[in-house]
Design a protein around this motif. Sequence first.
Motif, PDB file in Angstrom:
ATOM      1  N   PRO A  91       0.829  -1.213   0.000  1.00 46.07           N
ATOM      2  CA  PRO A  91       0.000   0.000   0.000  1.00 46.07           C
ATOM      3  C   PRO A  91       0.863   1.263   0.000  1.00 46.07           C
ATOM      4  CG  PRO A  91      -0.015  -1.025   2.167  1.00 46.07           C
ATOM      5  CD  PRO A  91       0.772  -1.930   1.263  1.00 46.07           C
ATOM      6  N   ILE A  92       0.750   2.012  -1.074  1.00 44.92           N
ATOM      7  CA  ILE A  92       1.551   3.233  -1.232  1.00 44.92           C
ATOM      8  C   ILE A  92       0.637   4.339  -1.725  1.00 44.92           C
ATOM      9  CG2 ILE A  92       3.354   4.305  -2.627  1.00 44.92           C
ATOM     10  CD1 ILE A  92       4.846   1.742  -2.594  1.00 44.92           C
ATOM     11  N   ASP A 152       7.624   2.103   0.583  1.00 46.21           N
ATOM     12  CA  ASP A 152       6.444   2.550   1.325  1.00 46.21           C
ATOM     13  C   ASP A 152       6.760   3.824   2.116  1.00 46.21           C
ATOM     14  OD1 ASP A 152       7.940   1.621   3.458  1.00 46.21           O
ATOM     15  OD2 ASP A 152       6.475   0.150   4.131  1.00 46.21           O
ATOM     16  N   GLY A 153       5.770   4.317   2.829  1.00 49.41           N
ATOM     17  CA  GLY A 153       5.897   5.581   3.545  1.00 49.41           C
ATOM     18  C   GLY A 153       6.956   5.565   4.634  1.00 49.41           C
ATOM     19  N   GLU A 154       7.302   4.384   5.143  1.00 49.93           N
ATOM     20  CA  GLU A 154       8.322   4.290   6.180  1.00 49.93           C
ATOM     21  C   GLU A 154       9.721   4.112   5.589  1.00 49.93           C
ATOM     22  OE1 GLU A 154       7.066   1.093   8.646  1.00 49.93           O
ATOM     23  OE2 GLU A 154       5.203   2.092   9.188  1.00 49.93           O
ATOM     24  N   ASP A 169       6.132   6.226  -2.240  1.00 53.46           N
ATOM     25  CA  ASP A 169       5.121   6.978  -1.510  1.00 53.46           C
ATOM     26  C   ASP A 169       5.432   8.462  -1.619  1.00 53.46           C
ATOM     27  OD1 ASP A 169       2.983   6.118   0.875  1.00 53.46           O
ATOM     28  OD2 ASP A 169       3.740   8.169   1.013  1.00 53.46           O
ATOM     29  N   LYS A 170       4.380   9.284  -1.726  1.00 53.45           N
ATOM     30  CA  LYS A 170       4.624  10.714  -1.924  1.00 53.45           C
ATOM     31  C   LYS A 170       5.141  11.404  -0.671  1.00 53.45           C
ATOM     32  CE  LYS A 170      -0.104  12.430  -1.232  1.00 53.45           C
ATOM     33  NZ  LYS A 170      -1.183  13.151  -1.910  1.00 53.45           N
ATOM     34  N   ALA A 171       5.064  10.749   0.488  1.00 56.44           N
ATOM     35  CA  ALA A 171       5.574  11.335   1.722  1.00 56.44           C
ATOM     36  C   ALA A 171       7.071  11.079   1.904  1.00 56.44           C
ATOM     37  CB  ALA A 171       4.808  10.771   2.915  1.00 56.44           C
ATOM     38  N   LEU A 172       7.681  10.336   0.993  1.00 60.04           N
ATOM     39  CA  LEU A 172       9.099  10.001   1.114  1.00 60.04           C
ATOM     40  C   LEU A 172       9.991  11.201   0.835  1.00 60.04           C
ATOM     41  CD1 LEU A 172       9.375   6.554  -0.651  1.00 60.04           C
ATOM     42  CD2 LEU A 172       9.847   7.044   1.725  1.00 60.04           C
ATOM     43  N   SER A 200      10.877   3.010 -14.895  1.00 59.93           N
ATOM     44  CA  SER A 200       9.644   3.797 -15.040  1.00 59.93           C
ATOM     45  C   SER A 200       9.183   4.224 -13.662  1.00 59.93           C
ATOM     46  CB  SER A 200       8.548   2.969 -15.703  1.00 59.93           C
ATOM     47  OG  SER A 200       8.921   2.582 -16.993  1.00 59.93           O
ATOM     48  N   LEU A 201       8.895   5.506 -13.500  1.00 59.72           N
ATOM     49  CA  LEU A 201       8.369   6.025 -12.244  1.00 59.72           C
ATOM     50  C   LEU A 201       6.847   6.054 -12.340  1.00 59.72           C
ATOM     51  CD1 LEU A 201      10.848   8.986 -11.703  1.00 59.72           C
ATOM     52  CD2 LEU A 201      10.922   6.729 -10.678  1.00 59.72           C
ATOM     53  N   ILE A 202       6.177   5.465 -11.357  1.00 53.33           N
ATOM     54  CA  ILE A 202       4.730   5.354 -11.371  1.00 53.33           C
ATOM     55  C   ILE A 202       4.132   6.448 -10.490  1.00 53.33           C
ATOM     56  CG2 ILE A 202       2.779   3.850 -10.840  1.00 53.33           C
ATOM     57  CD1 ILE A 202       4.509   2.911 -13.159  1.00 53.33           C
ATOM     58  N   THR A 203       3.111   7.130 -11.021  1.00 53.95           N
ATOM     59  CA  THR A 203       2.400   8.165 -10.278  1.00 53.95           C
ATOM     60  C   THR A 203       0.907   7.884 -10.362  1.00 53.95           C
ATOM     61  OG1 THR A 203       2.280   9.575 -12.235  1.00 53.95           O
ATOM     62  CG2 THR A 203       4.134   9.935 -10.751  1.00 53.95           C
ATOM     63  N   ASN A 204       0.147   8.649  -9.626  1.00 55.78           N
ATOM     64  CA  ASN A 204      -1.302   8.549  -9.622  1.00 55.78           C
ATOM     65  C   ASN A 204      -1.844   9.516 -10.664  1.00 55.78           C
ATOM     66  OD1 ASN A 204      -3.789   7.750  -8.825  1.00 55.78           O
ATOM     67  ND2 ASN A 204      -3.763   8.799  -6.846  1.00 55.78           N
ATOM     68  N   ALA A 205      -2.688   9.057 -11.559  1.00 60.75           N
ATOM     69  CA  ALA A 205      -3.181   9.911 -12.640  1.00 60.75           C
ATOM     70  C   ALA A 205      -4.589  10.408 -12.393  1.00 60.75           C
ATOM     71  CB  ALA A 205      -3.139   9.149 -13.961  1.00 60.75           C
TER      72      ALA A 205
END
Length: 158
Positions: free
Chosen positions: A51-52, A74-76, A114-117, A138-143
Amino acid sequence: MAMGLMNSGRGGRRSRRAPMAEINVTPFVDVMLVLLIIFMVTAPLLASGVPIELPDSNANPVDQTPDQVTISIDGEGYVFIDDARVPVGGLPQALETIDRGADGKGPIIVLRGDKALDYGRVMAVMGELNRAGFNSISLITNAKGAATPVSSGSSDEE
């Protein structure tokens, strides 16, 4: 016992049922439909098990190919190769176990962070990927939403 002898001695009728040659498949079909529904619901959840919360972007979607490896942070800050967590400091050894294929170039690496990284953490993982010889990343983002506009960084207002 006497009754049994009496019945069989007089040519009495024996009540025996004929074997049934049909199989009722209705319960089998019901179970198969329930299993089908369970697999249809859980299959999308298995695609990315870590989960990210991905950052937003306006980039075009990337085609998925069967010879790709997903690396998630992940976020941690823990690193996962597909769904397997990599021990701290064990990323170089884990990258050596990835199959390079017949051409030796290796699979396409899909990096999810994770975007909080911290930006440095993502760059450290990319540096290890580059050192291991994986150059197609490839860098994966949310579209789903529009990305935050990027400013030029120079605010020289006088």
